[in-house]
Write a protein that holds these residues in place. Structure first.
Motif, short mmCIF file in Angstrom:
data_model
loop_
_atom_site.label_atom_id
_atom_site.label_comp_id
_atom_site.label_asym_id
_atom_site.label_seq_id
_atom_site.Cartn_x
_atom_site.Cartn_y
_atom_site.Cartn_z
N LEU A 17 0.83 -1.20 0.00
CA LEU A 17 0.00 0.00 0.00
C LEU A 17 0.87 1.25 0.00
O LEU A 17 0.59 2.21 -0.74
N ARG A 18 1.89 1.26 0.81
CA ARG A 18 2.78 2.42 0.88
C ARG A 18 3.49 2.63 -0.46
O ARG A 18 3.60 3.76 -0.94
N GLN A 19 3.96 1.54 -1.08
CA GLN A 19 4.65 1.66 -2.36
C GLN A 19 3.75 2.21 -3.45
O GLN A 19 4.22 2.88 -4.38
N GLN A 20 2.46 1.93 -3.36
CA GLN A 20 1.51 2.41 -4.36
C GLN A 20 0.88 3.76 -4.00
O GLN A 20 -0.02 4.24 -4.69
N GLY A 21 1.35 4.37 -2.94
CA GLY A 21 0.85 5.68 -2.55
C GLY A 21 -0.54 5.66 -1.95
O GLY A 21 -1.24 6.69 -1.97
N LYS A 22 -0.94 4.53 -1.41
CA LYS A 22 -2.27 4.39 -0.81
C LYS A 22 -2.22 4.71 0.68
O LYS A 22 -1.16 4.73 1.30
N ALA A 23 -3.40 4.93 1.26
CA ALA A 23 -3.49 5.13 2.70
C ALA A 23 -3.03 3.87 3.41
O ALA A 23 -3.14 2.75 2.89
N GLN A 24 -2.51 4.02 4.62
CA GLN A 24 -1.97 2.88 5.35
C GLN A 24 -3.07 1.90 5.72
O GLN A 24 -4.27 2.20 5.66
N LEU A 25 -2.67 0.72 6.14
CA LEU A 25 -3.59 -0.39 6.32
C LEU A 25 -4.70 -0.08 7.31
O LEU A 25 -5.87 -0.38 7.06
N ASN A 26 -4.37 0.51 8.45
CA ASN A 26 -5.42 0.73 9.44
C ASN A 26 -6.48 1.70 8.91
O ASN A 26 -7.67 1.59 9.24
N GLN A 27 -6.09 2.64 8.05
CA GLN A 27 -7.06 3.55 7.45
C GLN A 27 -7.97 2.81 6.47
O GLN A 27 -9.16 3.13 6.36
N GLN A 28 -7.43 1.82 5.78
CA GLN A 28 -8.26 1.00 4.91
C GLN A 28 -9.27 0.19 5.74
O GLN A 28 -10.43 0.03 5.35
N ILE A 29 -8.83 -0.28 6.90
CA ILE A 29 -9.73 -1.02 7.78
C ILE A 29 -10.82 -0.10 8.33
O ILE A 29 -11.99 -0.50 8.46
N GLN A 30 -10.47 1.13 8.64
CA GLN A 30 -11.48 2.09 9.07
C GLN A 30 -12.55 2.28 8.00
O GLN A 30 -13.75 2.32 8.30
N ARG A 31 -12.13 2.41 6.75
CA ARG A 31 -13.08 2.55 5.65
C ARG A 31 -13.94 1.29 5.53
O ARG A 31 -15.14 1.36 5.27
N TYR A 32 -13.29 0.16 5.72
CA TYR A 32 -14.00 -1.12 5.63
C TYR A 32 -15.13 -1.22 6.65
O TYR A 32 -16.21 -1.75 6.36
N GLN A 33 -14.90 -0.69 7.86
CA GLN A 33 -15.95 -0.75 8.88
C GLN A 33 -17.24 -0.09 8.39
O GLN A 33 -18.35 -0.57 8.66
N GLN A 34 -17.10 1.02 7.70
CA GLN A 34 -18.26 1.81 7.31
C GLN A 34 -18.99 1.25 6.09
O GLN A 34 -20.20 1.38 5.98
N CYS A 35 -18.25 0.61 5.20
CA CYS A 35 -18.90 0.15 3.96
C CYS A 35 -19.32 -1.31 4.00
O CYS A 35 -20.34 -1.67 3.42
N CYS A 36 -18.55 -2.14 4.67
CA CYS A 36 -18.63 -3.56 4.33
C CYS A 36 -18.63 -4.52 5.51
O CYS A 36 -18.93 -5.71 5.32
N ARG A 37 -18.29 -4.06 6.69
CA ARG A 37 -18.11 -4.98 7.81
C ARG A 37 -19.36 -5.80 8.11
O ARG A 37 -19.26 -6.99 8.42
N LEU A 38 -20.53 -5.19 7.99
CA LEU A 38 -21.75 -5.90 8.36
C LEU A 38 -22.32 -6.74 7.22
O LEU A 38 -23.27 -7.50 7.44
N GLN A 39 -21.75 -6.63 6.03
CA GLN A 39 -22.29 -7.39 4.91
C GLN A 39 -21.42 -8.57 4.50
O GLN A 39 -21.92 -9.56 3.97
#
Length: 262
Positions: free
Chosen positions: A199-221
């Motif tokens: 993720l860092r090499q590709q200029g993406k947000a770090q892993l925990n930030q991706q997990i934060q996004r995941y909570q809001q969109c997808c965790r319950l589905q």
């Protein structure tokens, strides 16, 4: 009690809980008022530290507390998912607040709840995730100096188990079946070590930030590993997780370690 922990506890008591508390507490054995206060402070600190890194979660955690004799603050803990998102803690109440807060168990078990239950065959992924994240949480909370160093040291003691032709995932599953839990957990954690790096090499947000996004969109589905992987690719706008899972499942473990210099 270390000054920084005491200061954080004062801060927590002053801010109060959110409109919907992060957890509901269930006392399963009798604890004194002093013990309840101490354990409540520990769980408040642990939940807020965890959710600062991974959350907020789209549900209320259900925390169950039992007494158990032991020579460490939390001799045993596990998660249950049948009807709600639960963590069951078996604690030795003679330890003080600072010792509970310094213990890794609550951060590990609460981190499990960031992902759905993925089944026995994918326990390497779930345990690797929780093991990786426990040190990220502890580092951000000021409890350890370097999560990277802590994870590297843990895996370094288990690396010899992965110098073979079976894949990383297959090796971790075999180790779990042999009840070599530390070896399986820290091998599984390497998936997330590498994911963070990619993720860092590709200029993406770090892993925990991706997990934060995941909570809001997808965790319950999501209900299985493939859905989780697809969701993580989607929230990161990448193919990091699907490609890495393929390598973890297919490359000989020794080759994987060499490829990523682990």
């Amino acid at each position: 009690m270390p000054k920084f922990i005491a200061g954080l506890l004062v801060l927590l008591s002053g801010t109060g809980m959110a409109a919907t508390p992060a957890y509901q507490l269930h006392w399963q054995h009798k604890f004194s008022a002093v013990e309840q206060e101490k354990l409540g402070q520990w769980l408040t600190f642990s939940s807020q530290a965890t959710l600062a890194v991974l959350g907020p979660y789209p549900f209320q955690m259900q925390l169950y507390v039992y007494q158990r004799r032991g020579n460490e603050p939390v001799p045993w803990a596990n998660t249950w998912r049948q009807h709600s998102q639960q963590v069951h803690f078996y604690v030795a109440p003679q330890f003080n607040t600072a010792q509970f807060i310094a213990d890794w168990t609550a951060y590990h078990e609460m981190a499990h709840l960031a992902l759905p239950f993925l089944g026995k065959n994918n326990a390497w992924f779930a345990e690797g995730f929780a093991s990786y994240m426990q040190y990220q949480i502890m580092q951000q909370a000021g409890l350890i100096g370097s999560a990277t160093d802590a994870i590297s040291a843990k895996f370094g003691r288990q690396r010899q188990h992965y110098l073979k032709q079976h894949s990383m995932a297959d090796t971790a599953v075999q180790l779990l079946n042999q009840r070599r839990f530390a070896a399986a957990y820290w091998g599984g954690a390497q998936f997330f070590v590498v994911a963070e790096r990619l993720l860092r090499q590709q200029g993406k947000a770090q892993l925990n930030q991706q997990i934060q996004r995941y909570q809001q969109c997808c965790r319950l589905q999501d209900t299985n590993l493939q859905q989780v992987i697809q969701s993580l690719d989607d929230v990161s706008d990448s193919s990091v997780f699907s490609q890495l899972l393929q390598q973890f499942n297919q490359l000989p473990a020794a080759q994987f370690l060499q490829l990523y210099q682990l």
